[in-house]
Design an enzyme around this catalytic site. Structure first.
Site, PDB file in Angstrom:
ATOM      1  N   HIS A  25       0.853  -1.195   0.000  1.00  0.00           N
ATOM      2  CA  HIS A  25       0.000   0.000   0.000  1.00  0.00           C
ATOM      3  C   HIS A  25       0.888   1.244   0.000  1.00  0.00           C
ATOM      4  O   HIS A  25       0.816   2.061   0.923  1.00  0.00           O
ATOM      5  CB  HIS A  25      -0.935   0.028   1.223  1.00  0.00           C
ATOM      6  CG  HIS A  25      -2.117  -0.886   1.088  1.00  0.00           C
ATOM      7  ND1 HIS A  25      -2.862  -1.305   2.168  1.00  0.00           N
ATOM      8  CD2 HIS A  25      -2.683  -1.465  -0.001  1.00  0.00           C
ATOM      9  CE1 HIS A  25      -3.832  -2.100   1.744  1.00  0.00           C
ATOM     10  NE2 HIS A  25      -3.752  -2.217   0.447  1.00  0.00           N
TER      11      HIS A  25
ATOM     12  N   HIS B  30     -11.496  -9.660  -6.046  1.00  0.00           N
ATOM     13  CA  HIS B  30     -11.181  -8.335  -5.509  1.00  0.00           C
ATOM     14  C   HIS B  30     -10.314  -7.631  -6.551  1.00  0.00           C
ATOM     15  O   HIS B  30      -9.359  -8.209  -7.052  1.00  0.00           O
ATOM     16  CB  HIS B  30     -10.426  -8.562  -4.196  1.00  0.00           C
ATOM     17  CG  HIS B  30      -9.880  -7.357  -3.521  1.00  0.00           C
ATOM     18  ND1 HIS B  30     -10.424  -6.104  -3.617  1.00  0.00           N
ATOM     19  CD2 HIS B  30      -8.800  -7.220  -2.689  1.00  0.00           C
ATOM     20  CE1 HIS B  30      -9.713  -5.258  -2.880  1.00  0.00           C
ATOM     21  NE2 HIS B  30      -8.724  -5.909  -2.320  1.00  0.00           N
TER      22      HIS B  30
ATOM     23  N   GLU C 147      -8.267  -5.099  -6.284  1.00  0.00           N
ATOM     24  CA  GLU C 147      -7.022  -4.411  -5.915  1.00  0.00           C
ATOM     25  C   GLU C 147      -5.864  -5.030  -6.693  1.00  0.00           C
ATOM     26  O   GLU C 147      -5.821  -6.238  -6.964  1.00  0.00           O
ATOM     27  CB  GLU C 147      -6.775  -4.470  -4.399  1.00  0.00           C
ATOM     28  CG  GLU C 147      -5.725  -3.446  -3.980  1.00  0.00           C
ATOM     29  CD  GLU C 147      -5.691  -3.155  -2.476  1.00  0.00           C
ATOM     30  OE1 GLU C 147      -6.332  -3.877  -1.697  1.00  0.00           O
ATOM     31  OE2 GLU C 147      -4.992  -2.186  -2.097  1.00  0.00           O
TER      32      GLU C 147
ATOM     33  N   ASP D 278      -2.908  -5.980  -6.332  1.00  0.00           N
ATOM     34  CA  ASP D 278      -2.085  -7.130  -5.933  1.00  0.00           C
ATOM     35  C   ASP D 278      -2.734  -8.455  -6.321  1.00  0.00           C
ATOM     36  O   ASP D 278      -2.071  -9.490  -6.328  1.00  0.00           O
ATOM     37  CB  ASP D 278      -1.752  -7.102  -4.437  1.00  0.00           C
ATOM     38  CG  ASP D 278      -2.942  -6.895  -3.546  1.00  0.00           C
ATOM     39  OD1 ASP D 278      -3.867  -6.172  -3.939  1.00  0.00           O
ATOM     40  OD2 ASP D 278      -2.955  -7.460  -2.433  1.00  0.00           O
TER      41      ASP D 278
ATOM     42  N   HIS E 283     -11.955  -5.777   2.229  1.00  0.00           N
ATOM     43  CA  HIS E 283     -11.898  -4.410   2.708  1.00  0.00           C
ATOM     44  C   HIS E 283     -12.194  -3.376   1.624  1.00  0.00           C
ATOM     45  O   HIS E 283     -12.042  -2.166   1.861  1.00  0.00           O
ATOM     46  CB  HIS E 283     -10.508  -4.138   3.319  1.00  0.00           C
ATOM     47  CG  HIS E 283      -9.401  -4.168   2.290  1.00  0.00           C
ATOM     48  ND1 HIS E 283      -8.573  -3.100   2.087  1.00  0.00           N
ATOM     49  CD2 HIS E 283      -9.024  -5.079   1.367  1.00  0.00           C
ATOM     50  CE1 HIS E 283      -7.700  -3.374   1.122  1.00  0.00           C
ATOM     51  NE2 HIS E 283      -7.959  -4.579   0.675  1.00  0.00           N
TER      52      HIS E 283
ATOM     53  N   ASP F 185      -8.644 -11.385   0.785  1.00  0.00           N
ATOM     54  CA  ASP F 185      -7.790 -10.735   1.797  1.00  0.00           C
ATOM     55  C   ASP F 185      -8.120 -11.191   3.231  1.00  0.00           C
ATOM     56  O   ASP F 185      -7.224 -11.227   4.089  1.00  0.00           O
ATOM     57  CB  ASP F 185      -7.952  -9.218   1.726  1.00  0.00           C
ATOM     58  CG  ASP F 185      -7.149  -8.604   0.590  1.00  0.00           C
ATOM     59  OD1 ASP F 185      -6.137  -9.186   0.178  1.00  0.00           O
ATOM     60  OD2 ASP F 185      -7.538  -7.522   0.113  1.00  0.00           O
TER      61      ASP F 185
ATOM     62  N   TYR G  11      -2.046  -7.636  10.274  1.00  0.00           N
ATOM     63  CA  TYR G  11      -2.875  -7.438   9.081  1.00  0.00           C
ATOM     64  C   TYR G  11      -4.274  -6.978   9.490  1.00  0.00           C
ATOM     65  O   TYR G  11      -4.827  -6.035   8.916  1.00  0.00           O
ATOM     66  CB  TYR G  11      -2.939  -8.765   8.317  1.00  0.00           C
ATOM     67  CG  TYR G  11      -3.505  -8.673   6.930  1.00  0.00           C
ATOM     68  CD1 TYR G  11      -2.673  -8.460   5.837  1.00  0.00           C
ATOM     69  CD2 TYR G  11      -4.862  -8.816   6.699  1.00  0.00           C
ATOM     70  CE1 TYR G  11      -3.192  -8.385   4.555  1.00  0.00           C
ATOM     71  CE2 TYR G  11      -5.392  -8.747   5.429  1.00  0.00           C
ATOM     72  CZ  TYR G  11      -4.543  -8.538   4.359  1.00  0.00           C
ATOM     73  OH  TYR G  11      -5.069  -8.461   3.089  1.00  0.00           O
TER      74      TYR G  11
ATOM     75  N   HIS H 143      -3.255 -13.939   0.715  1.00  0.00           N
ATOM     76  CA  HIS H 143      -1.901 -13.630   1.213  1.00  0.00           C
ATOM     77  C   HIS H 143      -1.575 -14.601   2.350  1.00  0.00           C
ATOM     78  O   HIS H 143      -2.428 -14.871   3.205  1.00  0.00           O
ATOM     79  CB  HIS H 143      -1.814 -12.222   1.807  1.00  0.00           C
ATOM     80  CG  HIS H 143      -2.125 -11.117   0.847  1.00  0.00           C
ATOM     81  ND1 HIS H 143      -1.300 -10.748  -0.181  1.00  0.00           N
ATOM     82  CD2 HIS H 143      -3.183 -10.275   0.777  1.00  0.00           C
ATOM     83  CE1 HIS H 143      -1.828  -9.735  -0.838  1.00  0.00           C
ATOM     84  NE2 HIS H 143      -2.976  -9.434  -0.286  1.00  0.00           N
TER      85      HIS H 143
HETATM   86 FE1  FEO Z   1      -6.972  -5.715  -0.851  1.00  0.00          FE
HETATM   87 FE2  FEO Z   1      -4.568  -8.041  -1.033  1.00  0.00          FE
HETATM   88  O1  FEO Z   1      -5.584  -6.628  -1.669  1.00  0.00           O
END
Ligand code: FEO
Length: 394
Positions: free
Chosen positions: A23, A79, A81, A83, A146, A165, A193, A226
């Site tokens: 981030h 998701h 995002e 990543d 999130h 996530d 996290y 992750h």
């Molecule tokens: Fe919200 Fe692992 O990206």
């Protein structure tokens, strides 16, 4: 290279031993991380998420070594995002018509980021996708956990919850599974996290956990995007999330400060000493915000029942390191914690009042006791630190 998860489900992600921040620089990474994508190969072949763009070519080449890309029947993007979606544009150049299953909000985030009109198929909670051999995917929207576009996916038959996530950690584990990971680091990274990413959404976490419980799913494996895959007692991380989402605290008080000429630092240590004298069983931790990692401190705040924040007065305000940290603190929306302010000053002396107001805005229950000291602390000032300690412990 792929790693077997269960039956016809494999991990096909990227273990990033070199990652140091995430981030931007807003999340420190000390034990590596991973981006987990998965392959489901039943009568239908499904790719569950991709990985971060910098490793996109690695991902695509790896995938090509394992399967013919044209064999992919469905892509699920849980998701948007970057990543998890970052390698998608490269992949879609090769198989442009492949259907992508995602939430309505993910269509917005993917289009917004990549400006492509792929073959999107919007799914909602409870929708299913047959993958053959008697198995299907069941989608569960995870709005604001999130991002607005987040979702989880359950694979029937193998009883795997792909949680994206949620339940993840920035933690590189070559062995992949929770029972093979260093347990202390795993707990620490899972909590970090949660504290730094999910805590603001704790009310939603509680509601979503209840909603998932009501579905009565048999969960043998939780496979996040992750960190480790939870195969040994996967419910343990659900139980931890339930506790963490419920205004979590331990018998700990954390003191955070910055100091110019050691006066405010002396106050920090005096408060710590008084807490320890009054309540030896309470864990006390003291951090200079300018010298210690902000995310690690937030994890300690997350564990605490109370905090004290200190800054000397500088130019009618607090030090910039403290004000930046306070902005971060406000965004994390901690609940059910007390707070006190302290600081030294030479002439105007506004820092304590500013900190008290900011701590109240951040949702803390600010105690009346404070420590506002002109120039360097005297022995009497250090005795007054006991009043702050008593108020925080009360
Ligand atoms: Fe919200 Fe692992 O990206």
């Amino acid at each position: 290279m792929r790693k077997k998860v269960k039956n016809n489900v494999s991990w096909i992600g990227y273990i990033d031993w070199e990652l140091q921040e995430f981030h931007g620089a807003d999340y420190s990474v000390f034990n590596g991380s991973s981006q987990n994508a998965y392959l489901i190969e039943e009568e239908k072949t499904v790719l569950m998420d991709t990985i971060w763009k910098p490793h996109g070519e690695f991902f695509l080449n790896n995938l090509k070594q394992e399967i013919d890309l044209n064999d992919i029947d469905y892509i699920v993007i849980q998701h948007g995002e970057v990543d998890h979606s970052g390698a998608l544009p490269l992949l879609m150049q090769e198989i442009p018509d492949t259907p992508i299953y995602c939430t309505e909000n993910a269509v917005k985030s993917l289009k917004g980021q990549y400006h492509e009109d792929w073959n999107f198929n919007v799914v909602k909670t409870g929708d299913t996708l047959d993958v053959g051999n008697g198995k299907s995917l069941v989608f569960v929207e995870m709005r604001m956990l999130h991002w607005p576009d987040s979702m989880a996916t359950y694979l029937t038959g193998d009883n795997i919850l792909f949680s994206n996530d949620a339940f993840g950690q920035h933690f590189a584990v070559e062995e992949l599974f929770n029972d093979l990971a260093d347990p202390c680091l795993l707990e620490k990274e899972a909590m970090k996290y949660y504290a730094n990413i999910l805590n603001p959404f704790s009310a939603l976490v509680s509601r979503k956990l209840n909603e998932i419980a009501a579905l009565n799913l048999d969960i043998d494996i939780i496979a996040p995007s992750h960190g480790v895959i939870w195969r040994d007692n996967p419910v343990q991380i659900i139980e931890k999330y339930a506790a963490w989402a419920d205004a979590y605290q331990e018998d700990q008080i954390t003191i955070v400060y910055e100091t110019m000429w050691e006066g405010t630092g002396t106050l920090a240590n005096a408060i710590a000493g008084q807490i320890n004298d009054l309540s030896p069983e309470t864990r006390v931790k003291v951090f200079n915000i300018a010298k210690y990692d902000k995310n690690e401190i937030m994890t300690e705040v997350f564990k605490s029942k109370a905090i004290a924040v200190g800054s000397p007065t500088v130019l009618n305000d607090v030090m910039s390191s403290v004000s930046g940290w306070m902005t971060f603190l406000k965004s994390l929306k901690f609940k059910n914690k007390k707070a006190a302010a302290f600081g030294c000053y030479g002439w105007s002396g506004e820092s304590v009042k500013i900190l008290q107001e900011d701590l109240a805005k951040a949702g803390f229950d600010v105690v009346d006791a404070s420590l506002r000291v002109n120039w360097n602390p005297t022995r009497d000032d250090l005795v007054q630190a006991r009043e702050v300690a008593e108020a925080l412990l009360a």
